[in-house]
Design a protein around this motif. Structure first.
Motif, short mmCIF file in Angstrom:
data_model
loop_
_atom_site.label_atom_id
_atom_site.label_comp_id
_atom_site.label_asym_id
_atom_site.label_seq_id
_atom_site.Cartn_x
_atom_site.Cartn_y
_atom_site.Cartn_z
N PHE A 28 9.12 11.10 -1.24
CA PHE A 28 10.48 12.20 -1.21
C PHE A 28 10.13 13.35 -2.39
CE2 PHE A 28 13.84 14.10 -4.66
CZ PHE A 28 14.49 14.79 -4.05
N PHE A 29 10.71 14.80 -2.34
CA PHE A 29 10.01 15.68 -2.87
C PHE A 29 11.28 16.45 -3.05
CE2 PHE A 29 5.88 14.66 -1.05
CZ PHE A 29 5.01 14.70 -2.43
N PRO A 30 12.08 17.11 -4.21
CA PRO A 30 12.63 17.39 -4.05
C PRO A 30 12.86 18.69 -3.00
CG PRO A 30 12.05 17.88 -6.56
CD PRO A 30 11.24 16.67 -5.21
N PHE A 31 11.87 19.65 -2.88
CA PHE A 31 11.48 20.62 -2.52
C PHE A 31 11.42 20.48 -0.86
CE2 PHE A 31 7.42 20.28 -3.27
CZ PHE A 31 7.54 19.19 -4.72
N THR A 32 11.21 19.94 -0.28
CA THR A 32 11.26 18.72 1.46
C THR A 32 12.67 17.95 1.57
OG1 THR A 32 9.45 17.81 0.44
CG2 THR A 32 8.61 20.00 1.87
N GLU A 33 12.41 18.24 2.78
CA GLU A 33 13.22 17.11 3.32
C GLU A 33 13.80 17.29 4.92
OE1 GLU A 33 15.10 14.80 2.48
OE2 GLU A 33 15.89 13.98 3.72
N PHE A 75 7.13 24.29 7.44
CA PHE A 75 6.84 23.01 6.64
C PHE A 75 5.91 23.52 5.35
CE2 PHE A 75 3.86 23.42 10.48
CZ PHE A 75 2.84 23.74 8.99
N ALA A 76 6.03 23.22 4.55
CA ALA A 76 4.70 22.95 3.74
C ALA A 76 3.69 21.18 3.26
CB ALA A 76 5.80 22.89 2.08
N PHE A 77 2.85 21.27 2.71
CA PHE A 77 2.17 20.27 2.00
C PHE A 77 0.84 21.01 0.81
CE2 PHE A 77 -0.31 22.84 5.35
CZ PHE A 77 -1.72 22.86 4.66
N GLY A 78 1.02 19.78 -0.15
CA GLY A 78 0.21 19.89 -0.81
C GLY A 78 -0.88 19.12 -0.90
N GLY A 112 -2.17 13.95 0.76
CA GLY A 112 -1.31 14.71 -0.70
C GLY A 112 0.28 14.58 0.54
N GLY A 113 1.16 15.70 -0.53
CA GLY A 113 2.40 15.20 0.12
C GLY A 113 2.89 16.98 0.96
N ALA A 114 3.78 16.17 1.97
CA ALA A 114 4.06 17.52 2.63
C ALA A 114 5.82 16.90 3.29
CB ALA A 114 3.17 16.94 3.62
N SER A 118 2.10 22.60 -12.85
CA SER A 118 2.34 21.51 -12.64
C SER A 118 2.02 21.56 -10.77
CB SER A 118 3.08 20.27 -12.81
OG SER A 118 4.04 21.01 -12.02
N GLN A 119 2.04 22.72 -10.41
CA GLN A 119 1.95 22.08 -9.02
C GLN A 119 1.27 23.25 -8.20
OE1 GLN A 119 5.63 20.46 -7.23
NE2 GLN A 119 6.96 21.76 -8.57
N THR A 120 1.15 23.53 -7.27
CA THR A 120 0.77 24.70 -6.97
C THR A 120 1.75 25.23 -5.59
OG1 THR A 120 -0.15 23.98 -4.70
CG2 THR A 120 -1.46 25.41 -6.21
N SER A 121 2.75 24.54 -5.30
CA SER A 121 4.20 24.86 -4.82
C SER A 121 4.96 26.12 -5.06
CB SER A 121 5.46 23.78 -4.37
OG SER A 121 4.56 22.45 -4.52
N THR A 122 5.44 25.92 -7.08
CA THR A 122 5.18 27.60 -7.44
C THR A 122 5.08 28.71 -6.79
OG1 THR A 122 3.53 27.29 -8.83
CG2 THR A 122 4.68 27.03 -9.66
N VAL A 123 3.46 28.99 -5.94
CA VAL A 123 3.34 29.65 -4.78
C VAL A 123 4.02 30.28 -3.49
CG1 VAL A 123 1.00 31.43 -4.03
CG2 VAL A 123 1.08 29.54 -5.92
N GLN A 124 4.82 29.35 -3.03
CA GLN A 124 5.85 28.82 -2.35
C GLN A 124 6.43 30.27 -2.58
OE1 GLN A 124 7.54 25.25 -0.82
NE2 GLN A 124 5.90 24.47 -0.94
N ILE A 125 7.16 29.91 -3.64
CA ILE A 125 8.31 30.48 -3.91
C ILE A 125 8.11 31.99 -4.08
CG2 ILE A 125 10.61 31.03 -5.84
CD1 ILE A 125 10.34 28.53 -3.84
N1 PHE Z 1 4.09 19.82 -4.64
C1 PHE Z 1 3.91 18.09 -4.32
C2 PHE Z 1 2.54 17.71 -5.25
O1 PHE Z 1 1.77 18.40 -6.25
C3 PHE Z 1 2.68 17.87 -3.46
C4 PHE Z 1 3.88 18.34 -1.75
C5 PHE Z 1 3.48 19.82 -1.60
C6 PHE Z 1 4.57 17.75 -1.58
C7 PHE Z 1 4.49 20.87 -0.69
C8 PHE Z 1 5.19 18.62 -0.29
C9 PHE Z 1 5.21 19.86 -0.10
O2 PHE Z 1 2.95 16.91 -5.88
#
Ligand code: PHE
Length: 341
Positions: free
Chosen positions: A263-268, A308-311, A285-287, A183-190
Motif C-alpha cells: 500500500f502507498f497512498p499515491f498508487t493504486e 506507473f511509478a516506482f521508488g 522498492g515500492g511501485a 522523505s521520498q523522491t515521489s515529490t518530484v512526480q508532482i
Molecule cells: N515513495 C515510496 C517510498 O519511499 C516508494 C514508491 C514510489 C512507491 C513510487 C510507489 C510509487 O517508499
C-alpha cells in the motif's frame, strides 16, 4: 727527511684528498680531483712517493707501509665518489644529474563516490529505456511531499517522528504549511506533472531524509531513484517490464521480478517489487499504478491517461552489486573503502 715529517705530510694529503672528493658534485670535477691527487705524472700522491726516497733508510719500511695505506684510502675515496655519481638514486640526492629512467612520483587519483557512480549508471540504463532525468528540491513543502501525493492530514506518514520538519511548524495542523526535508523522491512526480503535460517518462535521483537510527541497513539520509511513466493505456505489465529490464541491465544475467501486494497512498494498486538474484529474492522498492487522486491533483484527467511509478533505494542496489554489507561505509569517508570503487 725525518719519518715524522713524512707521516704528517701524508696525513695532510689524506685530509685534503678526502675533502676534495667530498666536495665533488659531478663527473667533470671528479676527474679533475682524480688528476690532482692520483695523477700518474704530477699527482700529489706521486709527489709524496718521490719524497719517500729521502726518508732514512731504517725508516723506509714504515714509511712505505704508511704510503700504501694513504694510497689505498685516496683511491677508495675516489672510487666511492665515482659510484655515487654513477648511481642514479645517489645522483638525484646530490642534485647532480637528472636520470630520465627513474620511476615517476605516483599520483593519488581522486574518483567519484560509489553512490555517485551508481547514480550515473542508473541514469544511463534508464536513459536507454527512454527515461529522462528530472530534479527537485530537497527542502519540500507539505503539498509536494504529502498533499498532492494523496497523503491526507491525519495520515501517519506525516508523523513528526518519521520526518525532518524544519522550524517549529506542526505537521498535522496543515494551516501553517510546514517545510521539511523530503522523505521520498515521489515529490518530484508532482513537480514534473504540474509543469509538464502528458506523456511523461522520467526518473529522478536524489537524497531523501528520514529520522532512522543508523545501523547496517538504515541511514537518516539515503538516495532513491523515482520513476514515473504517464501515457494512454499504461498497465502493470509495462511497469513489470521496465523494472525487469532495469534489473537485468544493472545486475546482469536473467533476473526475474515479482510483485507483492502493498500500500502507498499515491498508487493504486500498490506493490513491493522484488528481484531474484544469486538464488534469493531481494527487495527492490515500492511501485504501483499512479492513483487517480494524484493525477487529478496535478490537473491530469484520469480518464485520459494512466501511469506507473516506482521508488528504489540506490544504496541498496549498490550494496547488492558490490557485496557491501553496511550502509554506513558509504558515509564514513574512509579512503581505504572509497578507493575500491
Ligand atoms: N515513495 C515510496 C517510498 O519511499 C516508494 C514508491 C514510489 C512507491 C513510487 C510507489 C510509487 O517508499
Amino acid at each position: 727527511m725525518a719519518l715524522s715529517d713524512f707521516v704528517s705530510q701524508l696525513d695532510q694529503l689524506i685530509a685534503d684528498a678526502k675533502n676534495a672528493f667530498e666536495e665533488v658534485g659531478d663527473i667533470a670535477s671528479l676527474e679533475e680531483t682524480r688528476v690532482e691527487f692520483l695523477g700518474a705524472k704530477n699527482g700529489r700522491l706521486k709527489a709524496a712517493q718521490k719524497l719517500m726516497g729521502t726518508v732514512d733508510k731504517a725508516d723506509k719500511p714504515t714509511a712505505g707501509k704508511k704510503f700504501n695505506e694513504v694510497k689505498q684510502t685516496i683511491e677508495a675515496a675516489f672510487q666511492s665518489k665515482k659510484e655515487l655519481l654513477g648511481d642514479p638514486a645517489a645522483a638525484k640526492k646530490s642534485g647532480a644529474t637528472f636520470d630520465p629512467t627513474l620511476p615517476g612520483v605516483k599520483f593519488r587519483l581522486g574518483r567519484l563516490h560509489p553512490i555517485t557512480q551508481t547514480i550515473e549508471e542508473l541514469k544511463d540504463i534508464m536513459g536507454r529505456l527512454g527515461f529522462s532525468v528530472a530534479d527537485g528540491p530537497e527542502i519540500e513543502d507539505d503539498w509536494h511531499n504529502f498533499e498532492a501525493l494523496n497523503i491526507p492530514h491525519e495520515h501517519p506518514a506525516r508523523d513528526p517522528l518519521d520526518n525532518f520538519y524544519l522550524g517549529t511548524a506542526n505537521a498535522n495542523t496543515g494551516g501553517d504549511k510546514p517545510l521539511l526535508l523530503r522523505s521520498q523522491t515521489s515529490t518530484v512526480q508532482i513537480r514534473v506533472m504540474e509543469s509538464t503535460p502528458p506523456p511523461i517518462r522520467i526518473i529522478s535521483l536524489g537524497r531523501v531524509y528520514r529520522p532512522d537510527t543508523a545501523d547496517a541497513t538504515h541511514y537518516p539520509m539515503f538516495h532513491q531513484m523515482e520513476g514515473l511513466l504517464i501515457d494512454r493505456s499504461v498497465t502493470m505489465a509495462d511497469l513489470k517490464s521496465v523494472l525487469r529490464l532495469f534489473a537485468v541491465s544493472y545486475l546482469g544475467g536473467d533476473v526475474s521480478i515479482r510483485f507483492r501486494p502493498s500500500f502507498f497512498p499515491f498508487t493504486e494498486p500498490s506493490v513491493e517489487a522484488d528481484y531474484f538474484w544469486n538464488d534469493t529474492w531481494v527487495e527492490f522498492g515500492g511501485a504501483g499504478m499512479v492513483d487517480p487522486n494524484v493525477l487529478r491533483a496535478v490537473g491530469y484527467d484520469p480518464e485520459e491517461v494512466t501511469g506507473f511509478a516506482f521508488g528504489l533505494g540506490v544504496e541498496r542496489l549498490c550494496m547488492r552489486r558490490h557485496g557491501i554489507t553496511d550502509i554506513r561505509e558509504f558515509y564514513k569517508n574512509d579512503v581505504r573503502f572509497l578507493e575500491q570503487f
